[in-house]
Motif scaffolding. Structure first.
Motif, PDB file in Angstrom:
ATOM      1  N   HIS A 111       0.862  -1.188   0.000  1.00 28.21           N
ATOM      2  CA  HIS A 111       0.000   0.000   0.000  1.00 28.21           C
ATOM      3  C   HIS A 111       0.901   1.241   0.000  1.00 28.21           C
ATOM      4  O   HIS A 111       1.768   1.377   0.860  1.00 28.21           O
ATOM      5  CB  HIS A 111      -0.875  -0.047   1.268  1.00 28.21           C
ATOM      6  N   ILE A 112       0.674   2.117  -0.974  1.00 29.70           N
ATOM      7  CA  ILE A 112       1.447   3.366  -1.048  1.00 29.70           C
ATOM      8  C   ILE A 112       0.478   4.556  -1.017  1.00 29.70           C
ATOM      9  O   ILE A 112      -0.591   4.512  -1.651  1.00 29.70           O
ATOM     10  CB  ILE A 112       2.315   3.409  -2.329  1.00 29.70           C
ATOM     11  N   VAL A 113       0.828   5.597  -0.260  1.00 30.26           N
ATOM     12  CA  VAL A 113       0.086   6.862  -0.302  1.00 30.26           C
ATOM     13  C   VAL A 113       0.864   7.766  -1.261  1.00 30.26           C
ATOM     14  O   VAL A 113       1.981   8.197  -0.954  1.00 30.26           O
ATOM     15  CB  VAL A 113      -0.040   7.499   1.104  1.00 30.26           C
ATOM     16  N   ALA A 114       0.295   7.995  -2.442  1.00 27.65           N
ATOM     17  CA  ALA A 114       1.017   8.679  -3.524  1.00 27.65           C
ATOM     18  C   ALA A 114       0.712  10.167  -3.522  1.00 27.65           C
ATOM     19  O   ALA A 114      -0.449  10.578  -3.592  1.00 27.65           O
ATOM     20  CB  ALA A 114       0.600   8.067  -4.866  1.00 27.65           C
ATOM     21  N   LEU A 115       1.785  10.964  -3.476  1.00 24.43           N
ATOM     22  CA  LEU A 115       1.617  12.420  -3.359  1.00 24.43           C
ATOM     23  C   LEU A 115       2.559  13.145  -4.300  1.00 24.43           C
ATOM     24  O   LEU A 115       3.634  12.631  -4.621  1.00 24.43           O
ATOM     25  CB  LEU A 115       1.967  12.857  -1.927  1.00 24.43           C
ATOM     26  N   ARG A 116       2.163  14.358  -4.671  1.00 24.23           N
ATOM     27  CA  ARG A 116       3.101  15.196  -5.421  1.00 24.23           C
ATOM     28  C   ARG A 116       4.207  15.668  -4.496  1.00 24.23           C
ATOM     29  O   ARG A 116       5.370  15.573  -4.806  1.00 24.23           O
ATOM     30  CB  ARG A 116       2.355  16.420  -5.989  1.00 24.23           C
ATOM     31  N   LYS A 145       1.168   2.052 -10.519  1.00 23.04           N
ATOM     32  CA  LYS A 145       0.330   0.973 -11.055  1.00 23.04           C
ATOM     33  C   LYS A 145       1.005   0.250 -12.220  1.00 23.04           C
ATOM     34  O   LYS A 145       0.743  -0.921 -12.468  1.00 23.04           O
ATOM     35  CB  LYS A 145      -1.043   1.528 -11.477  1.00 23.04           C
ATOM     36  N   ARG A 146       1.871   0.979 -12.947  1.00 26.60           N
ATOM     37  CA  ARG A 146       2.600   0.330 -14.045  1.00 26.60           C
ATOM     38  C   ARG A 146       3.584  -0.700 -13.498  1.00 26.60           C
ATOM     39  O   ARG A 146       3.865  -1.718 -14.120  1.00 26.60           O
ATOM     40  CB  ARG A 146       3.392   1.379 -14.859  1.00 26.60           C
ATOM     41  N   ILE A 147       4.103  -0.431 -12.293  1.00 24.54           N
ATOM     42  CA  ILE A 147       5.157  -1.281 -11.738  1.00 24.54           C
ATOM     43  C   ILE A 147       4.613  -2.415 -10.885  1.00 24.54           C
ATOM     44  O   ILE A 147       5.116  -3.538 -10.909  1.00 24.54           O
ATOM     45  CB  ILE A 147       6.134  -0.418 -10.900  1.00 24.54           C
ATOM     46  N   ALA A 148       3.598  -2.118 -10.109  1.00 16.28           N
ATOM     47  CA  ALA A 148       3.161  -3.127  -9.129  1.00 16.28           C
ATOM     48  C   ALA A 148       1.668  -3.036  -8.884  1.00 16.28           C
ATOM     49  O   ALA A 148       1.095  -1.940  -8.922  1.00 16.28           O
ATOM     50  CB  ALA A 148       3.902  -2.883  -7.810  1.00 16.28           C
ATOM     51  N   ASP A 149       1.085  -4.176  -8.603  1.00 17.73           N
ATOM     52  CA  ASP A 149      -0.338  -4.186  -8.268  1.00 17.73           C
ATOM     53  C   ASP A 149      -0.468  -3.908  -6.768  1.00 17.73           C
ATOM     54  O   ASP A 149      -0.666  -4.814  -5.962  1.00 17.73           O
ATOM     55  CB  ASP A 149      -0.956  -5.536  -8.640  1.00 17.73           C
ATOM     56  N   ILE A 150      -0.263  -2.639  -6.431  1.00 16.91           N
ATOM     57  CA  ILE A 150      -0.226  -2.206  -5.033  1.00 16.91           C
ATOM     58  C   ILE A 150      -1.411  -1.273  -4.795  1.00 16.91           C
ATOM     59  O   ILE A 150      -1.790  -0.515  -5.692  1.00 16.91           O
ATOM     60  CB  ILE A 150       1.134  -1.482  -4.774  1.00 16.91           C
ATOM     61  N   GLU A 151      -1.999  -1.365  -3.608  1.00 15.76           N
ATOM     62  CA  GLU A 151      -3.090  -0.461  -3.260  1.00 15.76           C
ATOM     63  C   GLU A 151      -2.547   0.976  -3.202  1.00 15.76           C
ATOM     64  O   GLU A 151      -1.476   1.210  -2.625  1.00 15.76           O
ATOM     65  CB  GLU A 151      -3.625  -0.872  -1.883  1.00 15.76           C
ATOM     66  N   VAL A 152      -3.270   1.918  -3.793  1.00 14.52           N
ATOM     67  CA  VAL A 152      -2.789   3.302  -3.778  1.00 14.52           C
ATOM     68  C   VAL A 152      -3.852   4.239  -3.192  1.00 14.52           C
ATOM     69  O   VAL A 152      -4.983   4.275  -3.665  1.00 14.52           O
ATOM     70  CB  VAL A 152      -2.393   3.793  -5.189  1.00 14.52           C
ATOM     71  N   SER A 153      -3.448   4.958  -2.154  1.00 11.16           N
ATOM     72  CA  SER A 153      -4.282   6.027  -1.601  1.00 11.16           C
ATOM     73  C   SER A 153      -3.690   7.365  -2.028  1.00 11.16           C
ATOM     74  O   SER A 153      -2.489   7.448  -2.318  1.00 11.16           O
ATOM     75  CB  SER A 153      -4.298   5.959  -0.067  1.00 11.16           C
ATOM     76  N   VAL A 154      -4.532   8.390  -2.045  1.00  6.29           N
ATOM     77  CA  VAL A 154      -4.062   9.721  -2.460  1.00  6.29           C
ATOM     78  C   VAL A 154      -4.650  10.781  -1.527  1.00  6.29           C
ATOM     79  O   VAL A 154      -5.502  10.480  -0.688  1.00  6.29           O
ATOM     80  CB  VAL A 154      -4.485  10.030  -3.924  1.00  6.29           C
ATOM     81  N   SER A 155      -4.207  12.022  -1.731  1.00  8.64           N
ATOM     82  CA  SER A 155      -4.692  13.126  -0.902  1.00  8.64           C
ATOM     83  C   SER A 155      -5.965  13.722  -1.492  1.00  8.64           C
ATOM     84  O   SER A 155      -6.234  13.596  -2.691  1.00  8.64           O
ATOM     85  CB  SER A 155      -3.622  14.220  -0.875  1.00  8.64           C
ATOM     86  N   ALA A 156      -6.725  14.406  -0.640  1.00  6.71           N
ATOM     87  CA  ALA A 156      -7.883  15.186  -1.103  1.00  6.71           C
ATOM     88  C   ALA A 156      -7.982  16.412  -0.201  1.00  6.71           C
ATOM     89  O   ALA A 156      -7.539  16.369   0.958  1.00  6.71           O
ATOM     90  CB  ALA A 156      -9.149  14.355  -1.018  1.00  6.71           C
ATOM     91  N   TYR A 157      -8.527  17.482  -0.738  1.00 10.16           N
ATOM     92  CA  TYR A 157      -8.519  18.756  -0.013  1.00 10.16           C
ATOM     93  C   TYR A 157      -9.929  19.309   0.110  1.00 10.16           C
ATOM     94  O   TYR A 157     -10.492  19.852  -0.842  1.00 10.16           O
ATOM     95  CB  TYR A 157      -7.585  19.752  -0.723  1.00 10.16           C
ATOM     96  N   VAL A 158     -10.471  19.155   1.305  1.00 15.33           N
ATOM     97  CA  VAL A 158     -11.832  19.601   1.595  1.00 15.33           C
ATOM     98  C   VAL A 158     -11.977  21.103   1.340  1.00 15.33           C
ATOM     99  O   VAL A 158     -13.016  21.574   0.900  1.00 15.33           O
ATOM    100  CB  VAL A 158     -12.130  19.253   3.078  1.00 15.33           C
TER     101      VAL A 158
END
Ligand code: FAD
Length: 305
Positions: A111-116, A145-158
């Motif tokens: 699981h990766i949390v992907a951020l800029r 996703k190109r490299i690994a079938d890993i769960e990816v979470s991302v940020s969101a800004y309310v």
């Protein structure tokens, strides 16, 4: 006296009726031996609450990054917790970032949390992607996703990311992340729950259906919270400042107020249908543990008994 149910009576049936509350905890990699000790004490205290995952932030600079990797490795080898490793696009080529993704995968990270990430010169400076690097959060999600079938979470800004010209542009970025394979968004912290629900309506209206998990920041230190908020564009309401007014030197009272404020926020979210929470722990367990207790979470061994 009103006939409407009190929070306590509204709340108790929710917890009793299998609306399972899910939590995740965010930690940052420690810089010193004392910080390392505090981190592992916090992890030890919170682990029995069986979080869905624990995430470890990722900073700029090689030594900070190595601390993230070693913290994630230690979670994998010494605990039964599921780590989510944060990863940013800052100051690195795609090849370098791809190597980190492969190393995470080889170590057992799923699981990766992907951020800029933030500009290397600090918030306020214009962000310039590395010439050979990933451009933004959405681009990084695609790379993972190109490299690994890993769960990816991302940020969101309310309340909208400060770099984003409009809320629409922000939501378009979230949509791009989802289209590229992200399956969960974790929000920047906020204190006005109405802002979260307004944002959720807009996100759903754009056809984004992944969980938008509220990021909760217990106010361990009001001055520090105000400075974080100013940097990430979160509103610090007048009523919040009022509650901490005059408590700068009074740690004990501040802590009680912080617990009350966070409890009020999460219980209101539960009342309004939220079942998953991400806690910015600041590597301290006390407040988060208490809030989780209020949410009905108990140490795993006790639950099983
Ligand atoms: P993105 O989602 O890619 O972009 C954010 C917004 O900015 C988008 O809406 C987009 O419209 C706009 N935007 C992006 N690029 C540009 C551009 N070039 N020009 C104009 N607008 C643009 N930071 C860390 O350093 N390490 C961490 O571990 C970390 N963990 C975090 C975890 C969570 C849950 C959250 C909410 C934030 C975290 N951050 C972390 C902070 C994050 O890196 C910053 O908020 C950063 O400024 C944006 O990263 P992002 O992935 O949200 O950006």
């Amino acid at each position: 006296m009103s006939n409407s149910p009190t929070r306590a009576s509204r709340f108790a049936p929710t917890i009793g009726s299998k609306a399972r509350i899910g939590v995740s905890f965010e930690f940052f990699p420690p810089k010193t031996d004392d910080m390392e000790k505090a981190l592992w004490e916090s992890i030890g205290r919170l682990a029995p609450l069986a979080p869905n995952f624990v995430s470890v932030t990722y900073g700029a600079g090689g030594s900070t990054r190595e601390r993230t990797h070693s913290t994630v490795r230690r979670i994998l080898t010494e605990t039964a917790l599921t780590p989510a490793a944060h990863l940013t696009c800052v100051a690195a080529t795609k090849t370098e970032i791809d190597d980190v993704i492969r190393a995470y995968r080889a170590a057992g990270v799923r699981h990766i949390v992907a951020l800029r990430g933030d500009p290397t010169g600090g918030i306020g400076e214009r962000y310039a992607p590395h010439p050979g690097g990933y451009q933004n959060g959405a681009d990084l999600v695609a790379g993972i996703k190109r490299i690994a079938d890993i769960e990816v979470s991302v940020s969101a800004y309310v309340e909208k990311h400060p770099d984003s010209p409009t809320v629409e542009a922000d939501i378009d970025m979230l949509k791009a992340k989802v289209d590229n394979g992200a399956t969960r968004a974790i929000t920047q912290f906020f204190f006005e729950n109405d802002f979260y629900f307004r944002y959720l309506d807009r996100v759903r209206a754009h056809g984004i259906n992944i969980p938008i998990v509220p990021g909760i920041l217990p106010v361990q230190n009001f001055k520090q919270t105000k400075s974080f908020a100013a940097r990430c564009g979160a509103t610090v309401p007048g009523w919040l400042a009022e509650r901490f007014d005059g408590l700068d030197e009074d740690v004990a009272t501040r802590k009680l107020i912080a617990a009350a404020v966070a409890a009020e926020q999460v219980l209101d979210l539960v009342d309004r249908g939220v079942t998953d929470f991400h806690f910015y722990t600041m590597n301290r367990a006390d407040l988060v543990y208490a809030i989780c207790h209020l949410l009905g979470l108990r140490p795993a061994a006790k639950q099983a008994a």
